[in-house]
Design a protein around this motif. Structure first.
Motif, PDB file in Angstrom:
ATOM      1  N   UNK A  36     -34.160 -21.952  23.411  1.00 35.39           N
ATOM      2  CA  UNK A  36     -32.888 -22.543  22.985  1.00 35.39           C
ATOM      3  C   UNK A  36     -32.394 -21.930  21.673  1.00 35.39           C
ATOM      4  N   UNK A  37     -33.326 -21.616  20.782  1.00 35.99           N
ATOM      5  CA  UNK A  37     -32.915 -20.975  19.513  1.00 35.99           C
ATOM      6  C   UNK A  37     -32.245 -19.628  19.801  1.00 35.99           C
ATOM      7  N   UNK A  38     -32.774 -18.945  20.819  1.00 34.87           N
ATOM      8  CA  UNK A  38     -32.196 -17.648  21.197  1.00 34.87           C
ATOM      9  C   UNK A  38     -30.764 -17.828  21.710  1.00 34.87           C
ATOM     10  N   UNK A  71     -24.957 -17.404  20.946  1.00 32.23           N
ATOM     11  CA  UNK A  71     -23.656 -18.082  20.844  1.00 32.23           C
ATOM     12  C   UNK A  71     -23.013 -17.781  19.490  1.00 32.23           C
ATOM     13  N   UNK A  72     -23.852 -17.858  18.454  1.00 33.94           N
ATOM     14  CA  UNK A  72     -23.375 -17.591  17.104  1.00 33.94           C
ATOM     15  C   UNK A  72     -22.870 -16.146  16.980  1.00 33.94           C
ATOM     16  N   UNK A  73     -23.608 -15.220  17.621  1.00 34.73           N
ATOM     17  CA  UNK A  73     -23.198 -13.817  17.552  1.00 34.73           C
ATOM     18  C   UNK A  73     -21.831 -13.617  18.232  1.00 34.73           C
ATOM     19  N   UNK A  74     -21.644 -14.264  19.385  1.00 32.78           N
ATOM     20  CA  UNK A  74     -20.355 -14.113  20.083  1.00 32.78           C
ATOM     21  C   UNK A  74     -19.214 -14.653  19.231  1.00 32.78           C
ATOM     22  N   UNK A  88     -33.796 -19.597  11.798  1.00 31.47           N
ATOM     23  CA  UNK A  88     -32.564 -19.234  11.102  1.00 31.47           C
ATOM     24  C   UNK A  88     -31.618 -18.607  12.144  1.00 31.47           C
ATOM     25  N   UNK A  89     -30.827 -19.475  12.749  1.00 28.88           N
ATOM     26  CA  UNK A  89     -29.980 -19.061  13.872  1.00 28.88           C
ATOM     27  C   UNK A  89     -28.969 -17.995  13.443  1.00 28.88           C
ATOM     28  N   UNK A  90     -28.396 -18.169  12.250  1.00 29.44           N
ATOM     29  CA  UNK A  90     -27.370 -17.215  11.791  1.00 29.44           C
ATOM     30  C   UNK A  90     -27.988 -15.832  11.576  1.00 29.44           C
ATOM     31  N   UNK A  91     -29.182 -15.827  10.942  1.00 30.87           N
ATOM     32  CA  UNK A  91     -29.832 -14.531  10.680  1.00 30.87           C
ATOM     33  C   UNK A  91     -30.232 -13.864  11.997  1.00 30.87           C
ATOM     34  N   UNK A  92     -30.659 -14.662  12.971  1.00 29.89           N
ATOM     35  CA  UNK A  92     -31.039 -14.082  14.262  1.00 29.89           C
ATOM     36  C   UNK A  92     -29.801 -13.504  14.956  1.00 29.89           C
ATOM     37  N   UNK A  93     -28.688 -14.206  14.820  1.00 30.71           N
ATOM     38  CA  UNK A  93     -27.437 -13.702  15.404  1.00 30.71           C
ATOM     39  C   UNK A  93     -27.080 -12.354  14.777  1.00 30.71           C
ATOM     40  N   UNK A  94     -27.235 -12.272  13.458  1.00 36.73           N
ATOM     41  CA  UNK A  94     -26.937 -11.002  12.773  1.00 36.73           C
ATOM     42  C   UNK A  94     -27.874  -9.895  13.258  1.00 36.73           C
ATOM     43  N   UNK A  95     -29.161 -10.274  13.446  1.00 42.18           N
ATOM     44  CA  UNK A  95     -30.150  -9.276  13.906  1.00 42.18           C
ATOM     45  C   UNK A  95     -29.789  -8.764  15.297  1.00 42.18           C
ATOM     46  N   UNK A  96     -29.321  -9.668  16.157  1.00 42.24           N
ATOM     47  CA  UNK A  96     -28.919  -9.242  17.514  1.00 42.24           C
ATOM     48  C   UNK A  96     -27.757  -8.262  17.425  1.00 42.24           C
ATOM     49  N   UNK A  97     -26.795  -8.622  16.603  1.00 43.67           N
ATOM     50  CA  UNK A  97     -25.625  -7.755  16.456  1.00 43.67           C
ATOM     51  C   UNK A  97     -26.042  -6.385  15.922  1.00 43.67           C
ATOM     52  N   UNK A  98     -26.913  -6.409  14.907  1.00 42.97           N
ATOM     53  CA  UNK A  98     -27.361  -5.150  14.309  1.00 42.97           C
ATOM     54  C   UNK A  98     -28.117  -4.307  15.348  1.00 42.97           C
TER      55      UNK A  98
END
Ligand SMILES: O=P(O)(O)OC[C@H]1O[C@H](O[C@H]2O[C@H](CO)[C@@H](O)[C@H](O)[C@H]2O)[C@H](O)[C@@H](O)[C@@H]1O
Length: 721
Positions: free
Chosen positions: A386-388, A393-396, A532-542
């Protein structure tokens, strides 16, 4: 009134293993004894063991026998791999009559054979992953032994429930993954209805339940009895796997003092602050210390184990030339840090299968023009699925350029041992992907593709091949081999290279949780704190935005590591270290002492012999001059007593010994001279070596030499050396 089986469990909790005797008659009947013949009891020190370990020599043959078709003069060394489950797939025959069996090629336990020397035969001992009716168990046991050298362990159903579903999956497994019972009190109450431990659910809210612990110990004893049926203790090595069987080494060590025993923990070993909440914390540590080598995936797990041994048992480790060892009653218990790997050949064989190429093309078509992020996880509460989803979602949302272009494919493999709170987590996951697909989806585009079924290795490898990035957001996991499999699939094989499947440079990207065992070995991955959902979103984007060159460099680095540190490398290294750890075994003299989990083997150099009471008395009576040296703590006062003052009984005995003119009696202690002087002021003829011999009293100096002389202490006089 208590039932017989319940009193057995009480015996067991009291540490009285012998009182339990062998497995019940029914269990023995089910055991499939391969036409056992009785094997003589193995004595490590003739004449000394039986008086100490209190085991009944008249045990029935079934627990003390060896398979008749194992050559009795087995000269080669063998490896017995003991695990909760055998590496076997069992299927009911289509006509419903009997079973068909095959090796489970995906099992790590089977794969580890590749690192074992050819001349070493490997036998497996473990449970069967199928409900084999009682009436068929003998036949199944025989078939598994004859065809696969697998020794099946069958637990009675209610015992299995309490052992596996209750103690393993609801208590040990969550705790080892950092989940304390109180942290889940609300949700566990609802999910406990899903437990298959219908006979006796654990104490409310996942709290420690002594009955389940006793079932765990008893189940471990069943495994032990199966090992005993086939073992050749002077020649064999035993390698025990994972948290289900942590009590087993004590049973083995009690019976075979010098058996060579290794253990590997596949789950995390938690911080001592978590571990010490376990009411049976000392029992488990002591049981593991009956091994010769204990293996962990990472340095951190080993460090946590060592600090538990230090804090809970007062045992400190030593590190010499890269080897870590714990001194435990004269034996050295080695600590091995080595993460497991994958089976390269097997994965590459999958990559060459013809239907895989077809499946890859199909997926390439399905996701044409899209960037695929992939998750491959077991459906359990620690995988952070779920965190993933929340991070995706945050990345989108924060990087709208990915809307319509990025797809998260999440494969969630159903698991057998469901553990705690699974239903609640599943509902949460469903809600998340429905919401994401509802908000960001459009005709021809579903941002999340959720696959909650078993996928074949061919299909899984096809998904890996088309994925631009793999994301693992487990909040705890012992190792997690998903990233390794992905890297190998992205590398492909020379054959797949020549096909249209993989074009351009080989590249792969990983976003991995910092809380999983494989994380330290993946230096090119983007590591995240999955909470850290926001940081994970940033990592996915990166990860998906990096240049191809960067992705290629990271991929090459990972591939070099993964392809050279495979499962064979791991098992070979473990067995080599186990051999090294045991090289002095048959040279040393050992005695087993202690009851229940307090049992340990004291090992000494061969020139030490155990004193026998009769011969001590005889030698004492015959001698004309005697020197008697007595340690203080643990000898004259119990180690555990808070009051360290010697009792009047001790003082009386010392004075009796001192009053014999043929005796010189010394206390030898690390304690300070003031305290010892005060305590023994009523023993005027006693000599004292205080502070490890730095201060002596009761010694006369004669012509420059120090000769012990018995003298009356008229006033204390300490001689400083
Ligand atoms: O569910 P269980 O039968 O209790 O077993 C627990 C898991 O064991 C295996 O995974 C563990 O070992 C792997 C290899 O060392 C490691 O990668 C993983 O992180 C560990 O959890 C098994 O592969 C899982 O399916 C089981 O859930």
């Amino acid at each position: 009134m208590m039932s017989r089986s319940y009193t057995n469990l009480l015996d067991l909790a009291e540490g009285n293993f012998a009182a339990l005797g062998p497995a019940s008659g029914g269990a023995r009947r089910r055991s499939g004894s391969f036409g056992m013949k009785r094997m003589s009891r193995v004595m490590t020190v003739p004449g000394t063991l039986s008086e100490l370990d209190g085991e009944d020599e008249s045990e029935p043959a079934a627990t003390n026998s060896v398979a008749s078709d194992v050559p009795s003069s087995v000269s080669g060394e063998r490896l017995l791999v003991v695990s909760n489950q055998l590496p076997i797939v069992a299927r009911r025959r289509p006509d419903g009559r009997g079973w068909s069996f095959s090796w489970d090629d995906d099992s790590l336990l089977l794969q580890l054979r590749d690192g074992i020397p050819d001349e070493m035969e490997v036998l497996f001992v473990g449970g069967v992953r199928a409900d084999i009716p009682l009436a068929e168990q003998d036949e199944v046991s025989q078939a598994l032994y004859d065809r696969f050298r697998c020794v099946a362990v069958f637990l009675p159903e209610s015992l299995h429930d309490r052992f596996y579903h209750s103690f393993c999956k609801r208590q040990l497994w969550p705790l080892f993954h950092y989940m304390l019972p109180f942290a889940s009190s609300a949700s566990t109450a609802t999910s406990s209805s899903s437990s298959s431990s219908s006979s006796a659910p654990p104490a409310g809210n996942g709290r420690f339940d002594r009955g389940s612990w006793e079932a765990y110990v008893l189940a471990n004893k069943f495994f032990f009895e199966k090992v005993v049926e086939v073992i050749n203790p002077e020649d064999d090595y035993v390698w025990v796997h994972d948290y289900h069987l942590m009590a087993l080494p004590t049973f083995l060590r009690r019976r075979f003092n010098r058996l060579r025993i290794g253990f590997f923990l596949h789950s995390p070993f938690p911080s001592s602050e978590i571990y010490r909440t376990l009411p049976v914390r000392e029992e488990i540590l002591k049981a593991l210390l009956n091994c010769d080598l204990i293996g962990f995936h990472t340095f951190d797990y080993a460090r946590h184990f060592l600090s538990c041994c230090s804090r809970m048992l007062g045992i400190e480790y030593q590190s010499k030339r890269g080897y870590i060892g714990l001194e435990y009653f004269g034996r050295t218990v080695g600590i091995k840090i080595m993460p497991v790997g994958i089976h390269m050949d097997q994965l590459q064989a999958v990559l060459c299968l013809p239907d895989r190429q077809w499946r890859v093309s199909e997926l390439q078509q399905q996701f044409e023009g899209k960037t695929v992020l992939l998750g491959v996880d077991d459906m359990d509460i620690f995988k952070g699925i779920n965190l993933k989803l929340l991070a995706f979602e945050n990345m989108l949302r924060t990087h709208p350029k990915w809307q319509g272009r990025a797809v998260l494919v999440q494969i969630a493999k159903p698991v057998r041992g469901k553990g705690k709170d699974l239903e609640a987590i599943e509902a949460e996951i469903r809600e998340s992907y429905n919401r994401i697909n509802g908000e960001f989806g459009r005709s021809g585009y579903s941002p999340v593709v959720f696959i909650d079924r078993d996928v074949s290795s061919v299909e899984k490898s096809a998904y890996y091949t088309i994925a631009e990035c793999v994301v693992v957001t487990a909040v705890r996991d012992g190792m997690n081999l998903t990233p390794y499999e992905y890297i190998v699939c992205r590398q492909g094989t020379p054959r797949s290279e020549s096909s249209s499947e993989v074009t351009g440079p080989k590249k792969s990207m990983l976003v991995v949780s910092e809380f999983i065992g494989c994380s330290p070995s993946l230096s090119g991955a983007i590591r995240v704190n999955p909470w850290n959902v926001e940081a994970t979103a940033e990592a996915m984007n990166e990860a998906i935005s990096l240049s191809d060159q960067e992705k290629q460099l990271r991929h090459e680095k990972h591939y070099r590591y993964v392809s050279t540190h495979d499962v064979a490398y791991w098992s070979k290294s473990f067995i080599q270290d186990l051999e090294r750890a045991c090289k002095d075994h048959f040279r040393r003299t050992c005695w087993g002492i202690g009851l229940g989990f307090g049992f340990r083997v004291v090992a000494l150099d061969p020139h030490f012999t155990k004193l026998n009471m009769d011969s001590i008395v005889m030698a004492y009576e015959r001698s004309e001059s005697r020197a008697i040296f007595l340690d203080y703590d643990g000898t004259l006062v119990p180690q555990t007593s808070i009051n360290k003052t010697p009792s009047s009984e001790v003082l009386r005995i010392i004075n009796t010994l001192c009053s014999d003119k043929r005796n010189i009696v010394f206390i030898v202690s690390g304690r300070g001279r003031d305290k010892l002087g005060e305590w023994f002021s009523s023993c005027p003829k006693l000599g004292i070596a205080a502070e490890h011999g730095y201060f002596l009293s009761g010694v006369e100096m004669k012509s420059g030499k120090r000769t012990p002389r018995l003298r009356t202490l008229d006033g204390w006089k300490w001689l400083n050396q």
